[in-house]
Scaffold this motif. Structure first.
Motif, PDB file in Angstrom:
ATOM      1  N   GLN A 143      -8.821   0.811  -5.368  1.00 60.32           N
ATOM      2  CA  GLN A 143      -9.863   1.662  -4.800  1.00 60.32           C
ATOM      3  C   GLN A 143      -9.263   2.965  -4.286  1.00 60.32           C
ATOM      4  OE1 GLN A 143     -11.404  -0.755  -1.654  1.00 60.32           O
ATOM      5  NE2 GLN A 143     -12.082  -2.397  -3.017  1.00 60.32           N
TER       6      GLN A 143
ATOM      7  N   LEU B  16       0.821  -1.213   0.000  1.00 62.68           N
ATOM      8  CA  LEU B  16       0.000   0.000   0.000  1.00 62.68           C
ATOM      9  C   LEU B  16       0.856   1.264   0.000  1.00 62.68           C
ATOM     10  CD1 LEU B  16      -2.854  -1.004   2.485  1.00 62.68           C
ATOM     11  CD2 LEU B  16      -2.847  -1.093  -0.022  1.00 62.68           C
TER      12      LEU B  16
ATOM     13  N   ARG C  50     -11.432   2.355   0.801  1.00 62.97           N
ATOM     14  CA  ARG C  50     -10.905   1.033   1.111  1.00 62.97           C
ATOM     15  C   ARG C  50     -11.488   0.479   2.414  1.00 62.97           C
ATOM     16  NH1 ARG C  50      -4.616   2.695  -0.189  1.00 62.97           N
ATOM     17  NH2 ARG C  50      -4.898   2.935  -2.451  1.00 62.97           N
ATOM     18  N   ASP C  51     -11.720  -0.815   2.395  1.00 60.72           N
ATOM     19  CA  ASP C  51     -12.190  -1.501   3.587  1.00 60.72           C
ATOM     20  C   ASP C  51     -10.981  -1.790   4.474  1.00 60.72           C
ATOM     21  OD1 ASP C  51     -13.113  -3.201   5.533  1.00 60.72           O
ATOM     22  OD2 ASP C  51     -13.941  -4.705   4.150  1.00 60.72           O
TER      23      ASP C  51
ATOM     24  N   PRO D 289      -8.219   5.623  -1.629  1.00 59.39           N
ATOM     25  CA  PRO D 289      -7.879   5.375  -0.229  1.00 59.39           C
ATOM     26  C   PRO D 289      -9.054   5.539   0.732  1.00 59.39           C
ATOM     27  CG  PRO D 289      -6.134   6.610  -1.283  1.00 59.39           C
ATOM     28  CD  PRO D 289      -7.256   6.522  -2.276  1.00 59.39           C
TER      29      PRO D 289
ATOM     30  N   THR E 288      -6.370  -5.420  -4.733  1.00 57.93           N
ATOM     31  CA  THR E 288      -7.771  -5.019  -4.566  1.00 57.93           C
ATOM     32  C   THR E 288      -7.865  -3.669  -3.881  1.00 57.93           C
ATOM     33  OG1 THR E 288      -8.528  -7.316  -4.479  1.00 57.93           O
ATOM     34  CG2 THR E 288      -9.980  -5.639  -3.531  1.00 57.93           C
ATOM     35  N   LEU E 289      -7.074  -3.474  -2.836  1.00 58.59           N
ATOM     36  CA  LEU E 289      -7.115  -2.214  -2.103  1.00 58.59           C
ATOM     37  C   LEU E 289      -6.539  -1.066  -2.932  1.00 58.59           C
ATOM     38  CD1 LEU E 289      -6.042  -3.545   1.419  1.00 58.59           C
ATOM     39  CD2 LEU E 289      -8.297  -2.672   0.767  1.00 58.59           C
TER      40      LEU E 289
END
Length: 225
Positions: free
Chosen positions: A161, A97, A166-167, A163, A157-158
């Motif tokens: 998306q 990330l 994001r889950d 920021p 996946t993150l």
């Protein structure tokens, strides 16, 4: 090219500059012209080290990821192999990330990276320790592949998306799902180990010493009435 430093030092400086551009502006911004300008040299000078932009990006990927893997491999363990596996997972997610552009380069299909292979070796070593502790329910190769695939997928996946969308619990949930597939409950104490008593506490050792110091033929004192 750069006065006062060796060829190896000059190349390292160029790679560090390119790594900073990659971190700040993304892969598209890392052109030979931009790197040369930031390094204070002419573009032709860079061709002494790199055939083209892709070769430069490869060098940047190796530099950044090798630094990460080196620190990862030297990190002190907790003593619990499952805890160390989870710590490695968290570090992998955090690295991906924080280095979105670089992560995309490292996981590109068909890419062969010695640094990435070193990272896989660290993962395999951690899986091996989990296996030797009796906590794996699947073969080590399958366990390592599942952890690697799940971690890479979670990061991609993150990163796809924004920021703010994001889950924050996605990576944790992914690890728990993989853990259920590869891990067993802590094994019971083996019979051979159970035959040996646990080490005595300080108070127990003092009490034992008191009993051992008593003469064997001493009559017990009569109880007071």
């Amino acid at each position: 090219m750069m006065k006062g430093i060796s060829r190896a030092q000059a190349r390292e400086k160029v790679v560090e500059i390119a790594a900073r551009l990659l971190q700040e502006r993304g892969a598209a911004a890392v052109t030979l012209r931009a790197v040369a300008q930031a390094a204070g040299v002419q573009v032709p000078a860079l061709y002494r080290f790199f055939e083209d932009k892709d070769a430069l990006l490869d060098a940047v990927a190796e530099h950044v990821f090798t630094t990460y893997v080196t620190g990862k491999s030297r990190a002190a363990g907790s003593g619990d192999p499952v805890t160390d596996l989870r710590a490695g997972w968290d570090a992998h997610i955090g690295f991906g990330l924080a280095n979105a552009a670089l992560f995309g380069l490292l996981v590109a299909p068909g890419r062969v990276s010695p640094a990435a292979e070193a990272g896989r070796a660290v993962l395999r070593a951690r899986i091996d320790r989990v296996g030797r502790s009796g906590r794996l329910r699947v073969p080590e190769t399958r366990a390592a592949d599942l952890v690697h695939a799940a971690g890479t997928g979670a990061v991609l996946t993150l990163l796809a998306q924004p920021p703010e969308s994001r889950d924050p619990g996605l990576a944790d949930a992914m690890f728990e799902a993989v853990a259920q597939q590869i891990l067993t409950d802590a094994p019971a104490t083996p019979p051979a180990a159970a035959a040996f008593p646990a080490p005595l506490t300080k108070a127990e050792r003092a009490l034992l010493a008191e009993w051992l110091d008593r003469p064997a033929d001493r009559e017990p004192a009569a109880p007071r009435t």
